[in-house]
Design a protein around this motif. Sequence first.
Motif, PDB file in Angstrom:
ATOM      1  N   GLY A 178     -11.695 -54.748 -36.811  1.00  0.00           N
ATOM      2  CA  GLY A 178     -10.913 -53.316 -36.656  1.00  0.00           C
ATOM      3  C   GLY A 178     -11.771 -52.152 -37.223  1.00  0.00           C
ATOM      4  N   TRP A 179     -12.455 -52.262 -38.194  1.00  0.00           N
ATOM      5  CA  TRP A 179     -13.451 -51.438 -38.772  1.00  0.00           C
ATOM      6  C   TRP A 179     -14.586 -51.120 -37.773  1.00  0.00           C
ATOM      7  N   LEU A 180     -15.019 -52.016 -37.025  1.00  0.00           N
ATOM      8  CA  LEU A 180     -16.241 -51.867 -36.306  1.00  0.00           C
ATOM      9  C   LEU A 180     -15.457 -51.022 -34.856  1.00  0.00           C
ATOM     10  N   GLN A 181     -14.391 -51.535 -34.475  1.00  0.00           N
ATOM     11  CA  GLN A 181     -13.783 -50.987 -33.394  1.00  0.00           C
ATOM     12  C   GLN A 181     -13.491 -49.429 -33.622  1.00  0.00           C
ATOM     13  N   GLU A 182     -12.929 -49.151 -34.956  1.00  0.00           N
ATOM     14  CA  GLU A 182     -12.695 -47.752 -35.213  1.00  0.00           C
ATOM     15  C   GLU A 182     -13.865 -46.938 -35.157  1.00  0.00           C
ATOM     16  N   SER A 183     -15.036 -47.423 -35.751  1.00  0.00           N
ATOM     17  CA  SER A 183     -16.226 -46.598 -35.469  1.00  0.00           C
ATOM     18  C   SER A 183     -16.759 -46.571 -34.205  1.00  0.00           C
ATOM     19  N   LEU A 184     -16.709 -47.499 -33.140  1.00  0.00           N
ATOM     20  CA  LEU A 184     -17.208 -47.311 -32.022  1.00  0.00           C
ATOM     21  C   LEU A 184     -16.088 -46.251 -31.299  1.00  0.00           C
ATOM     22  N   ASN A 185     -14.968 -46.282 -31.413  1.00  0.00           N
ATOM     23  CA  ASN A 185     -13.887 -45.260 -30.871  1.00  0.00           C
ATOM     24  C   ASN A 185     -14.518 -43.913 -31.487  1.00  0.00           C
ATOM     25  N   GLN A 186     -14.499 -43.763 -32.611  1.00  0.00           N
ATOM     26  CA  GLN A 186     -15.099 -42.396 -33.142  1.00  0.00           C
ATOM     27  C   GLN A 186     -16.301 -42.045 -32.475  1.00  0.00           C
ATOM     28  N   ALA A 187     -17.316 -42.854 -32.250  1.00  0.00           N
ATOM     29  CA  ALA A 187     -18.593 -42.617 -31.504  1.00  0.00           C
ATOM     30  C   ALA A 187     -18.271 -42.104 -30.080  1.00  0.00           C
ATOM     31  N   HIS A 188     -17.423 -42.907 -29.619  1.00  0.00           N
ATOM     32  CA  HIS A 188     -17.313 -42.624 -28.238  1.00  0.00           C
ATOM     33  C   HIS A 188     -16.524 -41.090 -28.034  1.00  0.00           C
ATOM     34  N   GLN A 189     -15.823 -40.827 -28.941  1.00  0.00           N
ATOM     35  CA  GLN A 189     -15.018 -39.452 -29.060  1.00  0.00           C
ATOM     36  C   GLN A 189     -15.934 -38.438 -29.539  1.00  0.00           C
ATOM     37  N   GLY A 190     -17.120 -38.580 -29.856  1.00  0.00           N
ATOM     38  CA  GLY A 190     -18.092 -37.588 -30.591  1.00  0.00           C
ATOM     39  C   GLY A 190     -17.608 -37.126 -31.821  1.00  0.00           C
ATOM     40  N   GLN A 191     -16.977 -38.025 -32.353  1.00  0.00           N
ATOM     41  CA  GLN A 191     -16.862 -37.939 -33.899  1.00  0.00           C
ATOM     42  C   GLN A 191     -17.857 -38.607 -34.789  1.00  0.00           C
ATOM     43  N   THR A 192     -19.066 -37.987 -34.840  1.00  0.00           N
ATOM     44  CA  THR A 192     -20.095 -38.405 -35.607  1.00  0.00           C
ATOM     45  C   THR A 192     -20.825 -37.229 -36.421  1.00  0.00           C
ATOM     46  N   ILE A 193     -21.421 -37.384 -37.394  1.00  0.00           N
ATOM     47  CA  ILE A 193     -22.086 -36.425 -38.086  1.00  0.00           C
ATOM     48  C   ILE A 193     -23.588 -36.593 -38.345  1.00  0.00           C
ATOM     49  N   GLN A 194     -24.479 -35.583 -38.086  1.00  0.00           N
ATOM     50  CA  GLN A 194     -26.178 -35.931 -37.923  1.00  0.00           C
ATOM     51  C   GLN A 194     -26.415 -35.603 -39.313  1.00  0.00           C
ATOM     52  N   HIS A 195     -27.389 -36.557 -40.009  1.00  0.00           N
ATOM     53  CA  HIS A 195     -27.952 -36.253 -41.215  1.00  0.00           C
ATOM     54  C   HIS A 195     -29.270 -36.120 -41.133  1.00  0.00           C
ATOM     55  N   ASN A 196     -29.890 -35.377 -41.941  1.00  0.00           N
ATOM     56  CA  ASN A 196     -31.546 -35.329 -42.028  1.00  0.00           C
ATOM     57  C   ASN A 196     -31.947 -36.477 -42.817  1.00  0.00           C
ATOM     58  N   LEU A 197     -33.079 -37.087 -42.499  1.00  0.00           N
ATOM     59  CA  LEU A 197     -33.311 -38.296 -43.410  1.00  0.00           C
ATOM     60  C   LEU A 197     -34.419 -37.740 -44.432  1.00  0.00           C
ATOM     61  N   ILE A 198     -34.358 -38.284 -45.651  1.00  0.00           N
ATOM     62  CA  ILE A 198     -35.047 -37.795 -46.902  1.00  0.00           C
ATOM     63  C   ILE A 198     -36.364 -38.561 -46.646  1.00  0.00           C
TER      64      ILE A 198
END
Length: 83
Positions: free
Chosen positions: A62-82
């Motif tokens: 369920g957690w993985l499916q929710e994450s996939l749905n969020q990614a497909h809907q563009g609900q992602t955040i970009q972070h700069n790597l340290i």
Amino acid sequence: MKVITYRNFCKNPKHYLDQVTENLEPLTIARKNHRNAVLMSAETYHNMRENQYVLENSANRGWLQESLNQAHQGQTIQHNLIQ
């Protein structure tokens, strides 16, 4: 997945062992009048078992499916790597 005969495997087992460990691609060994066998690298095997373990748990699925749905809907955040 590549398939070879047992006879060919026996002629040069090192070659086929190197092939599956370098390519991480399983190899089917066909045997006359017997069940076939699959040869794979330990890395591929452990990866497969880990995936099986994670996906057996419905909460993980369920957690993985929710994450996939969020990614497909563009609900992602970009972070700069340290660095």
